[in-house]
Design a protein around this motif. Structure first.
Motif, mmCIF file in Angstrom:
data_model
loop_
_atom_site.group_PDB
_atom_site.id
_atom_site.type_symbol
_atom_site.label_atom_id
_atom_site.label_comp_id
_atom_site.label_asym_id
_atom_site.label_seq_id
_atom_site.Cartn_x
_atom_site.Cartn_y
_atom_site.Cartn_z
ATOM 1 N N HIS A 10 0.841 -1.196 0.000
ATOM 2 C CA HIS A 10 0.000 0.000 0.000
ATOM 3 C C HIS A 10 0.870 1.237 0.000
ATOM 4 N N TYR A 11 0.454 2.232 -0.751
ATOM 5 C CA TYR A 11 1.070 3.551 -0.654
ATOM 6 C C TYR A 11 -0.021 4.481 -0.158
ATOM 7 N N GLY A 12 0.054 4.873 1.080
ATOM 8 C CA GLY A 12 -1.032 5.670 1.630
ATOM 9 C C GLY A 12 -2.324 4.895 1.442
ATOM 10 N N ALA A 15 -3.749 0.814 -2.934
ATOM 11 C CA ALA A 15 -3.205 -0.539 -2.918
ATOM 12 C C ALA A 15 -2.531 -0.802 -4.258
ATOM 13 N N ALA A 16 -1.209 -0.679 -4.282
ATOM 14 C CA ALA A 16 -0.480 -0.965 -5.523
ATOM 15 C C ALA A 16 -0.530 -2.462 -5.791
ATOM 16 N N LEU A 17 -0.381 -3.261 -4.737
ATOM 17 C CA LEU A 17 -0.514 -4.708 -4.837
ATOM 18 C C LEU A 17 -1.431 -5.200 -3.737
ATOM 19 N N GLU A 35 -2.750 -3.438 -17.194
ATOM 20 C CA GLU A 35 -2.940 -2.025 -17.536
ATOM 21 C C GLU A 35 -1.947 -1.120 -16.795
ATOM 22 N N ASN A 36 -1.876 0.130 -17.239
ATOM 23 C CA ASN A 36 -1.065 1.110 -16.511
ATOM 24 C C ASN A 36 -1.572 1.211 -15.080
ATOM 25 N N GLY A 37 -0.650 1.062 -14.134
ATOM 26 C CA GLY A 37 -1.030 1.179 -12.737
ATOM 27 C C GLY A 37 -1.524 -0.114 -12.115
ATOM 28 N N ALA A 38 -1.422 -1.237 -12.865
ATOM 29 C CA ALA A 38 -1.914 -2.520 -12.347
ATOM 30 C C ALA A 38 -1.027 -3.074 -11.239
ATOM 31 N N GLY A 39 0.234 -2.591 -11.180
ATOM 32 C CA GLY A 39 1.128 -3.054 -10.119
ATOM 33 C C GLY A 39 2.338 -3.845 -10.607
ATOM 34 N N LYS A 40 2.553 -3.895 -11.898
ATOM 35 C CA LYS A 40 3.643 -4.705 -12.465
ATOM 36 C C LYS A 40 5.010 -4.259 -11.953
ATOM 37 N N SER A 41 5.273 -2.952 -12.067
ATOM 38 C CA SER A 41 6.593 -2.469 -11.634
ATOM 39 C C SER A 41 6.773 -2.663 -10.139
ATOM 40 N N THR A 42 5.705 -2.438 -9.381
ATOM 41 C CA THR A 42 5.797 -2.630 -7.927
ATOM 42 C C THR A 42 6.163 -4.074 -7.609
ATOM 43 N N LEU A 43 5.540 -5.015 -8.306
ATOM 44 C CA LEU A 43 5.828 -6.439 -8.078
ATOM 45 C C LEU A 43 7.308 -6.745 -8.334
ATOM 46 N N SER A 82 14.999 -1.384 -14.864
ATOM 47 C CA SER A 82 13.738 -0.788 -14.470
ATOM 48 C C SER A 82 13.172 0.078 -15.582
ATOM 49 N N GLN A 83 11.870 0.325 -15.456
ATOM 50 C CA GLN A 83 11.129 1.024 -16.502
ATOM 51 C C GLN A 83 11.611 2.459 -16.667
ATOM 52 N N GLU A 84 11.796 3.143 -15.566
ATOM 53 C CA GLU A 84 12.308 4.502 -15.651
ATOM 54 C C GLU A 84 13.818 4.389 -15.617
ATOM 55 N N SER A 194 5.816 -6.034 -20.731
ATOM 56 C CA SER A 194 5.691 -5.241 -21.948
ATOM 57 C C SER A 194 4.226 -4.970 -22.246
ATOM 58 N N HIS A 195 3.982 -3.807 -22.888
ATOM 59 C CA HIS A 195 2.630 -3.507 -23.356
ATOM 60 C C HIS A 195 2.426 -3.958 -24.794
ATOM 61 N N PHE A 196 3.504 -4.418 -25.449
ATOM 62 C CA PHE A 196 3.361 -4.886 -26.826
ATOM 63 C C PHE A 196 3.009 -6.367 -26.795
ATOM 64 N N ALA A 390 6.256 11.573 -9.559
ATOM 65 C CA ALA A 390 7.199 10.446 -9.534
ATOM 66 C C ALA A 390 6.515 9.169 -9.041
ATOM 67 N N GLN A 391 5.422 9.329 -8.293
ATOM 68 C CA GLN A 391 4.765 8.146 -7.729
ATOM 69 C C GLN A 391 3.731 7.531 -8.659
ATOM 70 N N LEU A 392 3.469 8.178 -9.782
ATOM 71 C CA LEU A 392 2.554 7.570 -10.747
ATOM 72 C C LEU A 392 3.272 6.435 -11.453
ATOM 73 N N SER A 393 2.505 5.463 -11.964
ATOM 74 C CA SER A 393 3.131 4.406 -12.748
ATOM 75 C C SER A 393 3.638 5.018 -14.046
ATOM 76 N N GLY A 394 4.549 4.293 -14.708
ATOM 77 C CA GLY A 394 5.202 4.823 -15.902
ATOM 78 C C GLY A 394 4.221 5.299 -16.960
ATOM 79 N N GLY A 395 3.230 4.476 -17.245
ATOM 80 C CA GLY A 395 2.268 4.835 -18.282
ATOM 81 C C GLY A 395 1.436 6.049 -17.886
ATOM 82 N N ASN A 396 1.117 6.149 -16.613
ATOM 83 C CA ASN A 396 0.336 7.302 -16.162
ATOM 84 C C ASN A 396 1.162 8.581 -16.188
HETATM 85 N N1 LIG Z 1 6.230 5.270 -4.618
HETATM 86 C C1 LIG Z 1 4.913 5.293 -4.772
HETATM 87 N N2 LIG Z 1 4.126 6.106 -4.030
HETATM 88 C C2 LIG Z 1 2.794 6.134 -4.190
HETATM 89 N N3 LIG Z 1 2.119 5.380 -5.075
HETATM 90 C C3 LIG Z 1 2.825 4.558 -5.854
HETATM 91 C C4 LIG Z 1 4.254 4.467 -5.765
HETATM 92 N N4 LIG Z 1 4.674 3.558 -6.665
HETATM 93 C C5 LIG Z 1 3.575 3.098 -7.288
HETATM 94 N N5 LIG Z 1 2.459 3.695 -6.809
HETATM 95 C C6 LIG Z 1 1.084 3.446 -7.255
HETATM 96 O O1 LIG Z 1 0.870 2.057 -7.311
HETATM 97 C C7 LIG Z 1 0.094 1.690 -8.436
HETATM 98 C C8 LIG Z 1 0.831 0.645 -9.262
HETATM 99 O O2 LIG Z 1 1.961 1.231 -9.875
HETATM 100 P P1 LIG Z 1 2.982 0.413 -10.776
HETATM 101 O O3 LIG Z 1 4.082 1.355 -11.115
HETATM 102 O O4 LIG Z 1 3.366 -0.851 -10.109
HETATM 103 O O5 LIG Z 1 2.089 0.105 -12.077
HETATM 104 P P2 LIG Z 1 2.485 -0.611 -13.452
HETATM 105 O O6 LIG Z 1 1.634 -1.806 -13.610
HETATM 106 O O7 LIG Z 1 3.947 -0.806 -13.520
HETATM 107 O O8 LIG Z 1 2.001 0.484 -14.537
HETATM 108 P P3 LIG Z 1 2.663 0.978 -15.927
HETATM 109 O O9 LIG Z 1 2.229 0.018 -16.969
HETATM 110 O O10 LIG Z 1 2.057 2.315 -16.172
HETATM 111 O O11 LIG Z 1 4.137 1.032 -15.741
HETATM 112 C C9 LIG Z 1 -0.174 2.983 -9.187
HETATM 113 O O12 LIG Z 1 -1.454 3.430 -8.862
HETATM 114 C C10 LIG Z 1 0.881 3.930 -8.677
HETATM 115 O O13 LIG Z 1 0.445 5.270 -8.718
#
Ligand SMILES: Nc1ncnc2c1ncn2[C@@H]1O[C@H](COP(=O)(O)OP(=O)(O)OP(=O)(O)O)[C@@H](O)[C@H]1O
Ligand SMILES: [Mg+2]
Length: 495
Positions: A10-12, A15-17, A35-43, A82-84, A194-196, A390-396
């Motif tokens: 959780h971030y605040g 729920a990222a995951l 999808e963007n924001g699904a939690g892939k990068s967090t995982l 990493s993505q970024e 990947s999104h492709f 910076a806390q948005l997912s890459g796609g967002n």
């Molecule tokens: N450091 C952080 N602080 C707050 N929220 C975060 C942080 N990192 C990720 N999140 C939130 O967690 C959710 C999942 O983000 P994540 O980056 O894992 O998505 P993703 O599946 O990799 O998306 P994308 O395809 O756009 O890269 C998003 O809603 C994101 O805003």
């Protein structure tokens, strides 16, 4: 060999995951989509020690592991790209390749030994740069390859690639697909985000789908799944429908380049674009198509010839071009698009707040937050106006770059890979928005590493080679194959 289960993060209040997991088997490429924001990068950040989970476990060869940082994970054979991108611009290629110190001789870091180790890896990925070049001089594509080389030089057992091809042109992406498969054949476990989706189907044997932080499809054999069910699993229902809308009539505004030359980049390039047109710019790396965007945005000054923006002015500097109504949306969101340490509303209204909005009006903070909320809905950004970008997912984040320009209402949109890292559904929406812009009479110039994007969007595409326009493709003849042929015409056949 590597298993993550029950991961929660959780971030605040977000729920990222929320109960996610994945398995990586040696000898296999395992795709992770969503999808963007699904939690892939967090995982994958949890697996690689960059983020600590609130709950859940990661096991390596049956033993629970908990890494305090990526260096510890690397010592256990887990490497992540990493993505970024995380390259250091002011350091050399070689210094970036060996972040934890390179091979040593007599206790000293040996440049020679580093070069010898790096050479075959650079070669395999087709990264043709001097080991002593400063990284800030490299293109985004080359920086992406550089990061992959860096991961490979750690000799990992588990290799995690988070959107490795989002900035790569077709040829480099194909080459990376080949390398990835070979690595798996040599016994590596690869996690591949990947999104492709066609790329995922080509490279991976297994697939896991995340939706809203949960695994909704776990380690299925990819051949049994297919694109349609993948998309359905990702979106949880309706797949996006993409219709090629009828194009409105041309507007009056026009953009003209006349016999433009830029030292080492463009020679004698003339082009006209009218309001309502979406004009594609295609070429291999260094062909000159991106230099056109630079000239229009005032970042490169023509040595010869002239540029006329719709109002009649010639762009004198980036700032002047913005004030004259030119928007520049880049896939290099980290370097060029966003102030990552500021909130979404500050980014979305940045052009206006810098006094560059064309109407010269500076609305109140409350109004700006409201406008941001509107853009968030329009672009379906997963985040709120006060979230730090910076806390948005890459796609967002990428959507936020477009949002920033939509707010300023420019006459010309110069788009360089505007949907890098954006998921299929959101990409279709962004394409709709670009078509709407054209239908509103805006001029759109677009370069894209993914040729399907040009085919989907453009009325016509100008093909560049060695700084000149060598072809123009439009209407029925516009296809990925035709573009690829024109871009490569006269060169030796690729691979
Ligand atoms: N450091 C952080 N602080 C707050 N929220 C975060 C942080 N990192 C990720 N999140 C939130 O967690 C959710 C999942 O983000 P994540 O980056 O894992 O998505 P993703 O599946 O990799 O998306 P994308 O395809 O756009 O890269 C998003 O809603 C994101 O805003
Ligand atoms: Mg991500």
């Amino acid at each position: 060999m590597l298993t993550a289960t029950g991961l929660v993060k959780h971030y605040g209040g977000v729920a990222a995951l929320d109960d996610a997991g994945i398995t990586a088997e040696s000898g296999q490429v395992h795709a992770l989509v969503g999808e963007n924001g699904a939690g892939k990068s967090t995982l994958v950040k949890i697996i690689s020690g960059a983020v600590r989970p609130d709950a859940g476990s990661v096991e390596l060869d049956g033993h629970p592991v908990r890494f305090a940082n990526t260096r510890q994970a690397s010592a256990h054979g887990i490497a992540i790209v990493s993505q970024e991108l995380m390259t250091f611009g002011d350091l050399t290629v070689l210094e970036n390749l060996f972040p934890f110190g390179g091979p040593r001789r007599f206790g000293l870091v040996s440049t020679r030994a580093m070069e010898r180790r790096a050479a075959p890896v650079l070669e395999e990925l087709g990264l043709d740069v001097s080991p002593h070049a400063r990284v800030e001089t490299l293109s985004l594509a080359d920086r992406q390859l550089l990061e992959i080389c860096r991961a490979l030089l750690q000799d990992p057992r588990v290799l995690i690639l988070d959107e490795p091809t989002s900035a790569l042109p077709r040829q480099a992406a194909d080459r990376l697909a080949g390398t990835t498969k070979r690595l798996a054949e040599r016994g590596l476990a690869v996690l591949y985000i990947s999104h492709f989706l066609e790329e995922v189907l080509r490279v991976a044997q297994r697939v896991t789908v995340l939706r809203d932080g949960r695994t909704v499809l776990t380690g299925e054999e990819i051949e049994q799944v297919g694109v349609d069910s993948l998309v359905t699993a990702m979106l949880g229902g309706a797949a996006p429908s993409v219709a090629r809308a009828e194009r409105a009539r041309r507007g009056a505004a026009s953009l003209a380049l006349t016999a433009v030359g830029v030292a080492g980049r463009l020679r004698d390039v003339s082009l006209n674009a009218s309001g309502g047109e979406i004009v594609g710019l295609a070429g291999l790396q260094g062909a000159g198509h991106l230099a056109v965007l630079d000239v229009v945005c005032g970042r490169a000054r023509p040595a010869t010839g002239s540029v006329r923006l719709p109002g009649g002015a010639a762009p004198r500097s980036p700032r002047h071009a913005v004030a004259a109504g030119v928007a520049y949306v880049s896939g290099d969101r980290k370097g060029r698009g966003l102030m990552l340490d500021q909130s979404l509303w500050e980014n979305a209204t940045a052009v206006r707040r810098l006094g560059l909005g064309r109407d010269g009006l500076m609305p109140s903070r409350r109004r700006m937050v409201e406008r941001t909320e509107h853009l968030i809905r329009r672009l379906r950004i997963r985040g709120g106006p006060y979230d730090v970008t910076a806390q948005l997912s890459g796609g967002n984040q990428q959507k936020a770059v477009l949002a920033k320009w939509l707010d300023a209402d420019p006459a010309v949109f110069a788009l360089d890979d505007p949907t890098r890292g954006v998921d299929v559904g959101a990409r279709a929406e962004m394409h709709e928005i670009v078509r709407d812009l054209a239908n509103d009479g805006k001029i759109v110039l677009i370069a894209a590493t993914d040729l399907t994007e040009l085919v989907d969007l453009c009325d016509r595409v100008l093909v560049f080679q060695r700084g000149r326009i060598t072809d123009e493709i439009d209407g029925q003849s516009l296809s990925e194959q035709a573009l690829s042929l024109a871009m490569n015409a006269g060169f030796a056949a690729p691979l």
